[in-house]
Design a protein around this motif. Structure first.
Motif, short mmCIF file in Angstrom:
data_model
loop_
_atom_site.label_atom_id
_atom_site.label_comp_id
_atom_site.label_asym_id
_atom_site.label_seq_id
_atom_site.Cartn_x
_atom_site.Cartn_y
_atom_site.Cartn_z
N HIS A 160 0.84 -1.06 -0.01
CA HIS A 160 -0.02 0.04 0.10
C HIS A 160 0.81 1.17 0.38
O HIS A 160 0.30 2.20 0.27
CB HIS A 160 -0.90 -0.13 1.18
CG HIS A 160 -1.96 -1.44 1.17
ND1 HIS A 160 -3.05 -1.16 0.28
CD2 HIS A 160 -1.92 -2.11 2.06
CE1 HIS A 160 -3.44 -2.42 0.51
NE2 HIS A 160 -3.05 -3.11 1.75
N GLY A 161 2.16 1.17 -0.46
CA GLY A 161 2.90 2.40 -0.54
C GLY A 161 3.71 2.64 0.84
O GLY A 161 5.02 2.70 0.98
N GLY A 162 2.93 2.63 1.98
CA GLY A 162 3.42 2.64 3.25
C GLY A 162 2.57 1.98 4.22
O GLY A 162 1.41 1.34 4.03
N PRO A 163 3.12 1.85 5.54
CA PRO A 163 2.23 1.00 6.60
C PRO A 163 0.98 1.66 7.04
O PRO A 163 0.09 0.93 7.64
CB PRO A 163 3.35 0.88 7.63
CG PRO A 163 4.17 2.35 7.54
CD PRO A 163 4.56 2.40 6.10
N GLY A 164 0.99 2.96 6.62
CA GLY A 164 -0.58 3.64 6.85
C GLY A 164 -1.39 3.51 5.72
O GLY A 164 -2.60 3.76 6.00
N GLY A 165 -1.05 2.63 4.68
CA GLY A 165 -2.00 2.33 3.46
C GLY A 165 -2.38 3.54 2.66
O GLY A 165 -3.31 3.58 1.90
N VAL A 166 -1.41 4.73 2.79
CA VAL A 166 -1.60 5.92 2.18
C VAL A 166 -1.49 5.78 0.58
O VAL A 166 -1.80 6.70 -0.12
CB VAL A 166 -0.93 6.98 2.51
CG1 VAL A 166 -1.17 7.08 3.98
CG2 VAL A 166 0.69 6.79 2.59
N ARG A 167 -0.80 4.96 0.21
CA ARG A 167 -0.60 4.62 -1.17
C ARG A 167 0.09 5.92 -2.07
O ARG A 167 -0.39 6.48 -2.96
CB ARG A 167 -1.95 4.32 -2.05
CG ARG A 167 -2.57 2.89 -1.64
CD ARG A 167 -3.64 2.63 -2.69
NE ARG A 167 -3.05 2.16 -4.16
CZ ARG A 167 -2.20 1.05 -4.37
NH1 ARG A 167 -2.02 0.15 -3.26
NH2 ARG A 167 -1.69 0.86 -5.54
N ARG A 168 1.17 6.27 -1.41
CA ARG A 168 2.05 7.34 -1.67
C ARG A 168 3.35 6.93 -1.74
O ARG A 168 3.81 6.49 -1.12
CB ARG A 168 1.58 8.59 -0.76
CG ARG A 168 2.17 9.62 -1.13
CD ARG A 168 1.84 10.87 -0.21
NE ARG A 168 2.36 10.80 1.16
CZ ARG A 168 1.71 10.71 2.18
NH1 ARG A 168 0.41 11.08 2.10
NH2 ARG A 168 2.38 10.73 3.29
N GLU A 169 4.03 7.28 -2.82
CA GLU A 169 5.54 7.04 -2.82
C GLU A 169 6.28 7.88 -1.51
O GLU A 169 5.95 8.96 -1.47
CB GLU A 169 6.12 7.64 -4.08
CG GLU A 169 7.67 7.58 -4.23
CD GLU A 169 8.23 8.22 -5.42
OE1 GLU A 169 9.59 8.03 -5.66
OE2 GLU A 169 7.45 9.01 -6.17
N LEU A 170 7.08 7.07 -1.06
CA LEU A 170 7.85 7.52 -0.10
C LEU A 170 9.02 8.44 -0.30
O LEU A 170 9.69 7.88 -1.29
CB LEU A 170 8.42 6.50 1.01
CG LEU A 170 7.48 5.51 1.80
CD1 LEU A 170 8.02 4.59 2.63
CD2 LEU A 170 6.28 6.25 2.32
N PRO A 171 9.04 9.86 -0.21
CA PRO A 171 10.12 10.56 -0.86
C PRO A 171 11.47 10.28 -0.38
O PRO A 171 11.51 9.88 0.76
CB PRO A 171 9.70 11.91 -0.42
CG PRO A 171 8.87 11.81 0.76
CD PRO A 171 8.27 10.61 0.66
#
Length: 705
Positions: free
Chosen positions: A694-705
């Motif tokens: 999901h991109g991050g553990p919070g499920g935010v579906r955002r690339e980690l910069p």
């Protein structure tokens, strides 16, 4: 002979003494009852803030001319300061009572005893739980106990304030709004990318230089020369490694050689020390069973949808949604160390599925729309957006965002690809017919629709992602890959689309991995197809997990594998799950390995994460006749370099990697628990790229910069 008068006098005196002797002990004059009485029969402490104390004096009056000692007793939440008081004759004394407020009405009885007399006083009080007050830069708030409401006091015009965006400094209040000057984040270093995050302030990341073709070189940025390359250290692996032969770097060249004695052939994990080459073999101790850092029993069964998150981790918060017991369905939050933060019952008691979490709140899907709940505090509901508010005819349509349809921006706003279909009676599943992309405010005026695309025909399952620069992309399984423009129109990136792709989308460093089948640069261009025909048998890619390295040069994909070549389908026992590393520039396979814990047993992959040092962490189980056994595995350069068993025989339903830990929701012997396990020394989730499904553990579906 005695006089009759003297005899009568003696008899009268004896009678008086007898009557006086019948008075209560310590009595004063005859006819006045010795003792005490409380002045009031009921004492009300009024409304008191939860956790605070209120004091009242209960007046006790002496009913005779002599003093009396009174003993006082009471049960919690009331208490007496001094359990014994002396009341002077014909006087008054106070028995001081303390009320410690909880949440709600409290009643008690003060019992007073002395001089053979017992009296009681009824005690009442109301504990008031404070409502969370809003925070605004140009106002102060305090909770008023009497009214049960938050009272706002505006700051003076021109007063110093802290702007809500950390991209503004030197804020001043103007007409109730905090207005600041733009923050300057440029560090004058060409080897860094400088930006400003509304929630984090200045964010500086190193320029991701292109990976050299030589695996024994690494791209670096020089302040004067720009991107260049240098040799990696000698004996760094550049290919498969074993203790007989290994591909190692030497003076900038990848060479095949026998590794030196004592060479580290396997990293240390949470259950094993590192392995070292001894006489041509990799020696390391046997793995031990993992010990949980914490284990919390969940008051109910977790709620999830196929492929969706069961546990979310954001900052120091760990969240899961459960149903069961007297509490019905609720959102439960723990700290990262396992302490219960809150258990917030959903307003109607119905089930909610987790979607994503940020410091702005936890986003869930309810039957009637999307909802947001507080990240901290008591976990109260902050906002709701019904399907009708999002564009559907609420009277005849049902809808919702599915797995991977929601992404959260840096500022906490919510992007959702929402679909609707005609409602089906008796709780049947609606067939989706229409869809649109909506943008909801996540903080101020949370839940308000800020923008929306045109309604379009439903094109099948979709995935939504955000790049590090905040640009959103949508991929649907009909092959369309589109970029979301500022006016909320959807622009196709490819004329022909991405054929034969599943519901999967990831992004890192300007490279999109769509459908698990093609790499596409965000500036368009010709897609690079993943070569799934490599090897014997067939490979059917799984939609998730799909991981992409921070430089966008390597992807890690999972696929169902069948080794049969006779055209017959594999049985469940024959089918395997493989982990494949794929080069994004060519689509070719760098390496492939069996991702299940045991070669002879079927199993399931639950979650995977890209760890620092090009290590992939995988949580999977093996299905034996005796039950499930779950393992935390580590893969690097085509080798399984470690595996750690979870205790007993759990049934895993969801997990998330965060930092140096793995959080797992599982069931053993009918008991649902949330557990945390360390990954081991120097094992950390990658801080950049697309490290989780999901991109991050919070499920935010955002690339980690």
């Amino acid at each position: 002979m005695h006089s009759p008068v003297r005899c009568w006098t003696a008899w009268l005196l004896a009678l008086v003494l007898a009557v006086v002797g019948c008075q209560p002990e310590g009595s004063g004059t005859g006819g006045t009852r010795q003792g005490f009485r409380p002045r009031e029969s009921v004492v009300d402490f009024g409304r008191v803030l939860e956790g605070a104390q209120a004091r009242r004096g209960v007046a006790v009056l002496a009913t005779g001319r002599s003093g009396v000692t009174v003993v006082a007793a009471v049960d919690g939440p009331f208490a007496v300061v001094t359990p014994e008081v002396g009341v002077p004759g014909s006087g008054v004394a106070d028995v001081e009572v303390v009320f410690t407020a909880g949440d709600g009405v409290a009643e008690g009885t003060l019992v007073l005893a002395g001089a053979g007399v017992t009296e009681s006083v009824r005690l009442t009080g109301m504990g008031v739980r404070p409502s969370p007050c809003p925070e605004r830069p140009c106002s102060t708030f305090h909770f008023d106990v009497a009214s049960g409401a938050c009272v706002e006091t505006p700051l003076e015009e021109g007063a110093a304030c802290t702007a809500e965006s950390r991209c503004e400094v030197n804020g001043r209040c103007k007409a109730g709004t905090c207005v600041g000057e733009p923050r300057t984040c440029d560090d004058n270093n060409p080897c860094t990318v400088d930006a400003c995050s509304p929630t984090r302030g200045c964010v500086t990341t190193q320029v991701a230089c292109p990976a050299p073709w030589n695996p024994c070189e690494v791209g670096v940025c020089d302040r004067d020369k720009g991107c260049t390359s240098v040799n990696v250290d000698d004996f760094v692996p550049c290919g498969p490694v074993s203790c007989q032969t290994a591909r190692l770097c030497l003076l900038g060249t990848c060479r095949e050689m026998a590794p030196p004695e004592g060479f580290v052939c396997a990293p240390a994990t949470a259950c094993q020390d590192e392995g070292r080459c001894r006489a041509g073999a990799c020696e390391r101790p046997e793995p031990v069973e993992l010990e949980p850092a914490f284990r919390q029993v969940l008051e109910g069964a977790p709620v999830s949808e196929d492929g969706g998150p069961v546990v979310l981790v954001e900052g120091d918060g760990v969240f899961t949604s459960v149903c069961g017991g007297d509490a019905g369905c609720q959102l439960v939050a723990y700290t990262g160390s396992g302490l219960l933060r809150y258990a917030s019952a959903y307003p109607d008691g119905g089930a909610r599925t987790l979607l994503a979490a940020s410091d702005a709140g936890v986003v869930v899907r309810a039957a009637d729309g999307l909802e947001g709940y507080a990240h901290r505090g008591s976990g109260e509901r902050l906002w709701e957006a019904t399907w009708g508010a999002l564009g559907a005819d609420a009277g005849t349509w049902a809808g919702g965002p599915g797995t991977g349809h929601v992404a959260l921006t840096e500022s906490g706003d919510v992007l959702a690809y929402v679909s609707w279909g005609a409602a089906v009676p008796d709780g049947g599943t609606a067939q989706m017919e229409s869809a649109r992309l909506v943008w909801l405010a996540g903080r101020e005026d949370a839940g308000t629709v800020l923008g929306a695309s045109q309604v379009e025909a439903w094109s099948g399952e979709a995935r939504l992602v955000l790049g590090a620069d905040g640009t959103a992309y949508v991929y649907t399984v009909d092959g369309r890959l589109r970029r979301v423009e500022t006016e909320f129109s959807l622009t196709p990136l490819l004329d022909g689309g991405v054929p034969d792709g599943g519901a999967s989308l990831a992004i890192a460093n300007g490279v999109l991995l769509a459908g698990g089948s093609a790499f596409v640069r965000t500036d368009a261009g010709t897609p690079t197809t993943v070569d799934w025909d490599t090897g014997t048998g067939t490979r059917v890619p799984l939609t998730a997990p799909a991981l992409v390295s921070s430089g966008g040069t390597m992807a890690y994909l999972f696929a169902r594998a069948c080794a049969r070549t006779d055209g017959l389908p594999c049985t469940a026992e024959e089918e395997r799950v493989v982990l494949r590393a794929v080069e994004s520039g060519t689509g070719h396979t760098a390496w492939e390995v069996d991702a299940l814990p045991h070669e002879s047993l079927p199993g399931t992959v639950y979650e995977a994460a890209l760890l620092q040092g090009d290590v992939v962490g995988v949580l999977a189980d093996a299905e034996s006749p005796d039950g499930h056994q779950s393992w935390l595995q580590f893969f690097s350069r085509g080798e399984r370099v470690g595996m750690c068993p979870l205790p007993a025989q759990p049934r895993v339903v969801g997990a998330a990697f965060e930092g140096g830990a793995l959080y797992v929701v599982l069931e053993r012997d009918g008991v649902w628990t949330l557990e945390s396990y360390g990954l081991g020394p120097e094992m950390q989730v990658s801080e950049r790229g697309w490290p989780l499904r999901h991109g991050g553990p919070g499920g935010v579906r955002r690339e980690l910069p």
